[in-house]
Design an enzyme around this catalytic site. Structure first.
Site, mmCIF file in Angstrom:
data_model
loop_
_atom_site.group_PDB
_atom_site.id
_atom_site.type_symbol
_atom_site.label_atom_id
_atom_site.label_comp_id
_atom_site.label_asym_id
_atom_site.label_seq_id
_atom_site.Cartn_x
_atom_site.Cartn_y
_atom_site.Cartn_z
ATOM 1 N N ARG A 83 0.862 -1.179 0.000
ATOM 2 C CA ARG A 83 0.000 0.000 0.000
ATOM 3 C C ARG A 83 0.899 1.229 0.000
ATOM 4 O O ARG A 83 1.785 1.356 0.848
ATOM 5 C CB ARG A 83 -0.868 0.011 1.245
ATOM 6 C CG ARG A 83 -1.736 1.237 1.280
ATOM 7 C CD ARG A 83 -2.336 1.472 2.625
ATOM 8 N NE ARG A 83 -3.134 2.672 2.577
ATOM 9 C CZ ARG A 83 -3.319 3.472 3.610
ATOM 10 N NH1 ARG A 83 -2.768 3.204 4.764
ATOM 11 N NH2 ARG A 83 -4.054 4.550 3.490
ATOM 12 N N HIS A 172 -7.908 7.128 0.023
ATOM 13 C CA HIS A 172 -8.807 5.992 0.296
ATOM 14 C C HIS A 172 -9.314 5.354 -0.998
ATOM 15 O O HIS A 172 -10.346 4.685 -0.995
ATOM 16 C CB HIS A 172 -10.063 6.412 1.096
ATOM 17 C CG HIS A 172 -9.813 6.757 2.523
ATOM 18 N ND1 HIS A 172 -10.574 7.694 3.192
ATOM 19 C CD2 HIS A 172 -8.907 6.301 3.414
ATOM 20 C CE1 HIS A 172 -10.141 7.798 4.435
ATOM 21 N NE2 HIS A 172 -9.126 6.962 4.595
ATOM 22 N N HIS A 200 -16.553 6.332 3.092
ATOM 23 C CA HIS A 200 -15.572 5.603 3.902
ATOM 24 C C HIS A 200 -15.444 6.348 5.222
ATOM 25 O O HIS A 200 -14.858 7.427 5.288
ATOM 26 C CB HIS A 200 -14.232 5.537 3.160
ATOM 27 C CG HIS A 200 -13.163 4.836 3.953
ATOM 28 N ND1 HIS A 200 -12.720 3.571 3.654
ATOM 29 C CD2 HIS A 200 -12.461 5.222 5.051
ATOM 30 C CE1 HIS A 200 -11.798 3.207 4.532
ATOM 31 N NE2 HIS A 200 -11.619 4.207 5.379
ATOM 32 N N LEU A 201 -16.038 5.777 6.283
ATOM 33 C CA LEU A 201 -16.075 6.460 7.573
ATOM 34 C C LEU A 201 -15.316 5.624 8.595
ATOM 35 O O LEU A 201 -15.880 4.708 9.206
ATOM 36 C CB LEU A 201 -17.534 6.651 8.023
ATOM 37 C CG LEU A 201 -18.501 7.231 6.972
ATOM 38 C CD1 LEU A 201 -19.923 7.268 7.513
ATOM 39 C CD2 LEU A 201 -18.053 8.627 6.554
ATOM 40 N N ASP A 275 -13.028 8.553 19.223
ATOM 41 C CA ASP A 275 -13.631 7.295 18.810
ATOM 42 C C ASP A 275 -15.150 7.434 18.835
ATOM 43 O O ASP A 275 -15.726 7.832 19.850
ATOM 44 C CB ASP A 275 -13.177 6.186 19.767
ATOM 45 C CG ASP A 275 -13.576 4.815 19.255
ATOM 46 O OD1 ASP A 275 -14.773 4.612 18.942
ATOM 47 O OD2 ASP A 275 -12.685 3.956 19.148
ATOM 48 N N GLY A 323 -14.945 1.492 9.777
ATOM 49 C CA GLY A 323 -15.353 1.296 11.173
ATOM 50 C C GLY A 323 -16.687 1.916 11.541
ATOM 51 O O GLY A 323 -17.580 1.238 12.063
ATOM 52 N N ASN A 327 -20.421 -0.056 11.361
ATOM 53 C CA ASN A 327 -20.869 -0.427 12.716
ATOM 54 C C ASN A 327 -21.850 0.522 13.377
ATOM 55 O O ASN A 327 -22.498 0.140 14.346
ATOM 56 C CB ASN A 327 -19.649 -0.568 13.629
ATOM 57 C CG ASN A 327 -18.762 -1.706 13.188
ATOM 58 O OD1 ASN A 327 -19.213 -2.847 13.093
ATOM 59 N ND2 ASN A 327 -17.517 -1.404 12.890
HETATM 60 P P1 AMP Z 1 -11.341 2.087 10.786
HETATM 61 O O1 AMP Z 1 -10.390 3.199 10.519
HETATM 62 O O2 AMP Z 1 -12.123 1.682 9.597
HETATM 63 O O3 AMP Z 1 -10.715 0.935 11.524
HETATM 64 O O4 AMP Z 1 -12.438 2.677 11.793
HETATM 65 C C1 AMP Z 1 -12.137 2.922 13.132
HETATM 66 C C2 AMP Z 1 -13.238 3.757 13.772
HETATM 67 O O5 AMP Z 1 -14.502 3.121 13.608
HETATM 68 C C3 AMP Z 1 -13.073 3.888 15.267
HETATM 69 O O6 AMP Z 1 -12.265 4.972 15.603
HETATM 70 C C4 AMP Z 1 -14.465 4.084 15.753
HETATM 71 O O7 AMP Z 1 -14.731 5.469 15.816
HETATM 72 C C5 AMP Z 1 -15.356 3.527 14.663
HETATM 73 N N1 AMP Z 1 -16.176 2.397 15.150
HETATM 74 C C6 AMP Z 1 -15.852 1.099 15.224
HETATM 75 N N2 AMP Z 1 -16.887 0.378 15.738
HETATM 76 C C7 AMP Z 1 -17.890 1.250 15.991
HETATM 77 C C8 AMP Z 1 -19.221 1.126 16.519
HETATM 78 N N3 AMP Z 1 -19.722 -0.050 16.891
HETATM 79 N N4 AMP Z 1 -19.953 2.252 16.634
HETATM 80 C C9 AMP Z 1 -19.456 3.447 16.259
HETATM 81 N N5 AMP Z 1 -18.236 3.604 15.760
HETATM 82 C C10 AMP Z 1 -17.444 2.538 15.625
#
Ligand code: AMP
Length: 622
Positions: A83, A172, A200-201, A275, A323, A327
């Site tokens: 990457r 991304h 992409h969140l 988070d 994430g 979720n």
């Molecule tokens: P990623 O960069 O795709 O690994 O996303 C990480 C972010 O996803 C974390 O910092 C969290 O803010 C968010 N996340 C993961 N699980 C949940 C959930 N069940 N509810 C809300 N946000 C979540």
């Protein structure tokens, strides 16, 4: 194929061996705090000791033999996929790594100082440890190189922009293109038929407008700081705020960097957390700052969704991923409700029940009658990198750059329906044959029309026969500005959501409601040609041409395959003039979009951006 995928962060390393087809993992290595006093390394969850301040090379050389030992008996690695964050303007697809590619990655280190240098460390270590394996770089920016210049350009002085490579690149890309393909598979359609908005969140957040499989807009810009609200990054702010902070707080570049990249976003607004899980918890417990963080986060995303729907003239699917996207039912609810005006009907029940796994990577959260589908898709960047690496290896073997393609310059022209011809030239009028065109059965007619735009009129635009089921007017960018219209770059026949224009003939006039396009530059070929070239219908390819003592490359050329066609590439008059093509010039394939080579960078004195235009038919004299 088994592919080793390496993803180096500033102090971390993730390396996985996976099956490129299924995405099944053979082995996963995670290293953190590299270069620090207490680095950590786990291989499939088992901890291994690292010397203090051990770096990426040490972690990789220690892990590699252990990873290889986990391959199924008799199996070997086929390639290593890396990457890489920033590929600049030059690289529009995965590339096989050589010294030139390393130099490009180095060149763009100034635009991605936290990522590119460390990506290079991983690449150099892997090339040294596995010298006989093909190494592939997959770039975060590559997918967005198809954005039109209007979307890439900041309104700052051009000289400064050129000097410092200031333009929007987007990031991304691997994730956006992966989930767009997943979503298209789920919808049982081809990504090239759909208009999608992918959100992409994750820790970093970005949204992309993907029209017919190509990124046409994305929220991150020159750096990953622009756009949506993120964990600790601000996303969009008025640049005036930065000037004010410099003056009022005495902040310098590093100070601003820190505020905008590390202290802003969800963390900045909530004051406590970056988070989303924590933010949601605090918001539920009536913490007004956490509530505001959610309000701003979702408001910003809704704003982008509306904007991107406007840019594409509608949207067929909105996809949530990463994430938060995968979720958080709460965030999806706040973003996706009340989008009925876009034809998107949110299903709250389905939203609450979303559960994705390897076998079901996509869930639907729109109701049955929703015209625009709302989807949640599991992104997997490592799998995407493995897929892209495998595809590159396979296609590099296949694509033939030996065979040549005749090049033809085509002029503006019009296709008309029976009804239109009746109005413009009189009831029952038949087109008069003037000259055959290279594509079998097509001809230039004697008849011409005036094309009336808001600013001026183009006189004498030739009609091409035979008549067609839909009216279509194909012009060049120069024509577009002459007429004062804004025509999208499209494949011929793809006129949904295109603007209209007025046509005047000797007997009457028609106000078209759609049909004005700049045609996507393309190659016509038969199925036999496609086999010989190693491409298929609707592939994107790069074509190299040598003419007037110069090497040129046309990027993003659409392949169109039909037994009715004759082998020929069509470019428009703007491009023909700029290229100063000699008569009888021919081109050869540089690569498919999945297999870009650096031909363009190595040999071109001139290359044509992907959003320049072509016309549909050759041999027409203006
Ligand atoms: P990623 O960069 O795709 O690994 O996303 C990480 C972010 O996803 C974390 O910092 C969290 O803010 C968010 N996340 C993961 N699980 C949940 C959930 N069940 N509810 C809300 N946000 C979540």
């Amino acid at each position: 194929m088994y592919i080793l995928v390496i993803n180096c962060g500033s102090s971390s390393l993730k390396a996985e061996i996976l099956d490129h087809r299924t995405g099944d993992r053979v082995c996963t290595v995670k290293a953190e705090r590299l270069g620090e006093p207490e680095p950590r390394l786990t291989i499939d969850g088992e901890a291994f000791a690292l010397d203090t301040k051990a770096g990426h090379e040490v972690a990789l050389s220690l892990s590699l033999p252990k990873m290889l030992a986990k391959l199924p008996a008799g199996q070997t690695l086929s390639a290593v996929g890396h990457r890489v964050v920033h590929g600049g303007e030059t690289i529009s697809a995965p590339v096989r790594i050589d010294d030139d590619i390393e130099a490009v990655i180095e060149e763009f280190s100034s635009l991605a100082p936290l990522h590119n240098p460390v990506n290079l460390v991983g690449i150099r270590a892997a090339r040294q440890l596995l010298p006989n394996l093909p190494q592939v770089a997959v770039f975060d920016t590559a997918f967005h190189t198809t954005m039109p210049r209007r979307a890439k350009t900041y309104a700052v002085p051009r000289a400064l922009a050129e000097k410092h490579k200031i333009r929007r690149y987007g990031f991304h890309g691997t994730s956006h293109s992966y989930v767009a393909r997943l979503a298209a598979d789920y919808l049982g359609d081809d990504v090239r038929n759909l208009r999608m908005i992918t959100c992409h969140l994750g820790n970093g957040c970005s949204v992309a407008a993907i029209e017919h499989g190509r990124s046409v807009e994305t929220s991150m810009g020159m750096t990953p700081l622009e756009g949506l609200v993120m964990g600790t990054r601000s996303g969009d702010v008025d640049p005036g705020v930065l000037l004010h902070l410099m003056r009022a707080e005495g902040l310098d570049a590093d100070g601003l960097d820190n505020v905008l990249n590390k202290e802003s976003g969800l963390l900045g607004i909530s004051g406590v957390h970056n988070d989303m899980r924590d933010i949601e918890e605090h918001a539920a417990a009536d913490d007004e700052h956490a509530q505001m963080a959610i309000h701003v986060f979702t408001h910003r995303l809704r704003k982008y969704i509306g904007a991107y729907a406007a840019i594409m003239g509608g949207v067929d699917a909105i996809v949530f991923t990463a994430g938060i996207g995968q979720n958080s039912a709460l965030i999806r609810h706040r973003v996706a409700q009340r989008l009925d005006f876009l034809g998107a009907r949110f299903d709250e029940d389905a939203n609450r029940k979303v559960s994705l796994d390897h076998a079901n990577p996509v869930a639907e959260i729109s109701t049955r009658h929703s015209r625009c589908r709302l989807l949640v898709a599991a992104t997997d960047e490592q799998h995407a990198i493995a897929q892209e690496s495998a595809r590159l290896i396979l296609e590099l073997d296949k694509v033939s750059s030996e065979l040549t393609i005749p090049i033809a310059v085509s002029a503006r022209h019009i296709h008309v329906t029976r009804e239109a011809l009746d109005i413009l030239y009189g009831e029952g009028h038949e087109l008069t044959f003037r000259k055959p065109l290279s594509q079998p059965g097509q001809f230039a007619a004697e008849e011409t029309l005036s094309v009336v735009g808001p600013k001026r009129t183009l006189e004498g635009v030739r009609i091409l026969g035979p008549i067609r089921p839909e009216n279509q007017v194909e012009i060049s960018r120069t024509d577009e500005f002459f007429l004062g219209v804004d025509a999208p770059v499209r494949a011929s026949g793809d006129i949904e959501n295109s603007p209209g224009v007025t046509l005047i003939g000797p007997k009457g006039k028609i106000d078209l409601t759609k049909g004005l396009i700049c045609a996507w530059r393309h190659i016509h070929m038969t199925p036999e040609d496609a086999d010989r070239f190693g491409v298929k219908d609707r592939d994107n390819v790069d074509v190299s041409i040598h003419s007037s003592g110069r090497n040129l490359t046309f990027g993003d050329v659409l392949v169109r395959v039909s037994s009715q066609y004759r082998l020929e590439m069509h470019i428009d008059t703007d491009e023909g003039n700029a290229a100063e093509l000699e008569p009888g010039v021919v081109g050869s394939l540089a690569a498919t979009a999945g297999t870009a080579t650096l031909n363009r960078r190595k040999t071109s004195h001139h290359s044509f951006a992907s959003n320049s235009v072509t016309s549909d038919v050759s041999d027409i004299v203006q």
